[in-house]
Scaffold this motif. Structure first.
Motif, PDB file in Angstrom:
ATOM      1  N   THR A  52      -3.393   1.422  -7.896  1.00  0.00           N
ATOM      2  CA  THR A  52      -4.775   0.961  -8.098  1.00  0.00           C
ATOM      3  C   THR A  52      -4.951  -0.375  -7.378  1.00  0.00           C
ATOM      4  OG1 THR A  52      -6.407   0.516  -9.842  1.00  0.00           O
ATOM      5  CG2 THR A  52      -4.188  -0.287 -10.253  1.00  0.00           C
ATOM      6  N   PRO A  53      -6.194  -0.700  -6.941  1.00  0.00           N
ATOM      7  CA  PRO A  53      -6.384  -2.002  -6.295  1.00  0.00           C
ATOM      8  C   PRO A  53      -6.021  -3.158  -7.234  1.00  0.00           C
ATOM      9  CG  PRO A  53      -8.261  -0.573  -5.897  1.00  0.00           C
ATOM     10  CD  PRO A  53      -7.394   0.125  -6.906  1.00  0.00           C
ATOM     11  N   ILE A  54      -5.548  -4.252  -6.660  1.00  0.00           N
ATOM     12  CA  ILE A  54      -5.128  -5.420  -7.455  1.00  0.00           C
ATOM     13  C   ILE A  54      -6.270  -5.846  -8.389  1.00  0.00           C
ATOM     14  CG2 ILE A  54      -4.499  -7.885  -7.307  1.00  0.00           C
ATOM     15  CD1 ILE A  54      -3.306  -7.230  -4.531  1.00  0.00           C
TER      16      ILE A  54
ATOM     17  N   THR B 260       0.854  -1.178   0.000  1.00  0.00           N
ATOM     18  CA  THR B 260       0.000   0.000   0.000  1.00  0.00           C
ATOM     19  C   THR B 260       0.899   1.241   0.000  1.00  0.00           C
ATOM     20  OG1 THR B 260      -1.913   1.087   1.017  1.00  0.00           O
ATOM     21  CG2 THR B 260      -0.331   0.054   2.527  1.00  0.00           C
ATOM     22  N   THR B 261       0.327   2.402   0.259  1.00  0.00           N
ATOM     23  CA  THR B 261       1.119   3.645   0.226  1.00  0.00           C
ATOM     24  C   THR B 261       0.724   4.538   1.407  1.00  0.00           C
ATOM     25  OG1 THR B 261      -0.264   5.322  -0.876  1.00  0.00           O
ATOM     26  CG2 THR B 261       0.606   3.589  -2.283  1.00  0.00           C
TER      27      THR B 261
ATOM     28  N   ARG C 269      -2.093  -2.243  -5.466  1.00  0.00           N
ATOM     29  CA  ARG C 269      -2.148  -2.219  -3.998  1.00  0.00           C
ATOM     30  C   ARG C 269      -3.093  -3.304  -3.514  1.00  0.00           C
ATOM     31  NH1 ARG C 269      -5.426   1.263  -2.565  1.00  0.00           N
ATOM     32  NH2 ARG C 269      -5.892   2.319  -4.522  1.00  0.00           N
ATOM     33  N   GLY C 270      -2.827  -3.844  -2.328  1.00  0.00           N
ATOM     34  CA  GLY C 270      -3.725  -4.837  -1.743  1.00  0.00           C
ATOM     35  C   GLY C 270      -2.940  -6.042  -1.268  1.00  0.00           C
ATOM     36  N   VAL C 271      -3.654  -7.146  -1.019  1.00  0.00           N
ATOM     37  CA  VAL C 271      -3.009  -8.373  -0.543  1.00  0.00           C
ATOM     38  C   VAL C 271      -2.776  -9.283  -1.753  1.00  0.00           C
ATOM     39  CG1 VAL C 271      -3.243 -10.404   0.936  1.00  0.00           C
ATOM     40  CG2 VAL C 271      -4.066  -8.167   1.741  1.00  0.00           C
ATOM     41  N   PHE C 272      -1.517  -9.551  -2.065  1.00  0.00           N
ATOM     42  CA  PHE C 272      -1.138 -10.342  -3.241  1.00  0.00           C
ATOM     43  C   PHE C 272      -1.116 -11.828  -2.930  1.00  0.00           C
ATOM     44  CE2 PHE C 272       0.395  -6.158  -3.965  1.00  0.00           C
ATOM     45  CZ  PHE C 272       0.297  -5.948  -5.330  1.00  0.00           C
TER      46      PHE C 272
END
Ligand SMILES: Cc1ncc(C[n+]2csc(CCOP(=O)(O)OP(=O)(O)O)c2C)c(N)n1
Ligand code: SF4
Length: 268
Positions: A225-227, A170-171, A241-244
């Motif tokens: 941007t969200p995944i 994230t940022t 961004r998010g949980v990969f």
């Protein structure tokens, strides 16, 4: 417990420059811990050296401010001897992936239950703006006045390939997401890597004409941007961004306990 109870107020004001993203990460981390209802006594924060690493001075947990690049090695020792404690290791990009790169990949490979936070400002802040393995090509640094030609690591891909079982990004602009991913990372049993893009207006920003701290945060807003979003399909340059990754894998301390048990029984 209120957020302020987790802080060592006697060490404030902090040393971070005005507009530095690292304070936003501290805020997000404390809110995550407050929301999880953890007591100060069950948390150990281990850091190396860097502006990012100073974070350990400001939290009223058990803290170890160790050597540049070696935080994960110290943290591994702490976790192995007191596996019931929650061990959190915030690191700068240099700390985590230049001098600390070897510790990083091996901690990931072991899947030891530690939450590693990479506070990625793409530069060595504390020592005056040298480039790091996360700066990337085309970036200007004190040690690359005509632009850097070294390719950067992708922290997410590196962590996944090395064996981490939880990987997120994230940022500093996305403050709620900081708390959310850190909470999930702490709850996850295994090596968790959370990369947080964090602005250094003083060195990275000034040398690369990125504008003010607010401009740098707006850059994170516009360029991430969200995944799996539609925006990413339309513009592959956007940073996701998010949980990969979040998967159950045998955790190192639990596996070690099994070995001890077998050794005690004299069974091979
Ligand atoms: C063994 C060793 N080598 C070099 C240094 C000097 N040093 C201190 S912090 C740092 C880099 C800091 O950059 P980063 O880890 O990205 O954190 P930031 O300050 O940007 O948050 C370096 C090279 C040191 N303290 N110890
Ligand atoms: S030099 Fe950069 S990383 Fe260090 S406190 Fe200042 S803005 Fe933050």
């Amino acid at each position: 417990m209120a957020v302020k109870d987790y802080i060592r107020e006697r060490f404030f004001p902090h040393l971070w420059c005005p507009g530095c993203g690292h304070g936003i990460i501290l805020n997000g981390l404390l809110r995550a811990i407050e929301q999880l209802g953890l007591s100060k006594n069950e948390i150990v924060m281990v850091t190396g050296i860097g502006c990012s690493a100073r974070i350990a001075g400001y939290v009223d947990f058990h803290t170890l401010h160790t050597l540049h690049g070696r935080a994960l090695a110290f943290a591994t020792g702490v976790k192995l001897s007191r596996s019931e404690l929650c061990v959190i290791v915030p690191m700068g990009d240099g700390d985590a992936l230049a001098i600390g790169g070897n510790h990083f990949i091996h901690a990931a490979r072991r899947n030891i239950d530690i939450t590693a936070i990479v506070m990625n400002n793409r530069i060595y802040g504390m020592t005056g703006g040298q480039f790091s393995p996360l700066s990337g090509c085309g970036i200007i640094a004190t040690t690359a006045p005509y632009t850097n030609i070294d390719h950067d690591f992708d922290v997410v891909e590196l962590a996944k390939a090395a064996g981490a079982s939880f990987v997120a990004r994230t940022t500093s602009y996305h403050v709620h997401q900081i708390s959310d991913v850190i909470k999930t990372a702490i709850l996850h049993e295994g090596f968790s890597v959370v990369e947080i893009l964090s602005q250094c207006p003083t060195y990275f920003g000034r040398k690369n004409y990125s504008g003010s701290a607010v401009d740098m945060m707006n850059w994170y807003k516009k360029n991430t941007t969200p995944i799996g979003s539609k925006a990413k399909q339309e513009n592959p340059d956007l940073i996701e961004r998010g949980v990969f990754l979040q998967k159950d894998l045998p955790e190192y301390c639990s596996e070690y306990d099994k070995i001890i048990e077998r050794a005690m029984k004299g069974k091979k």
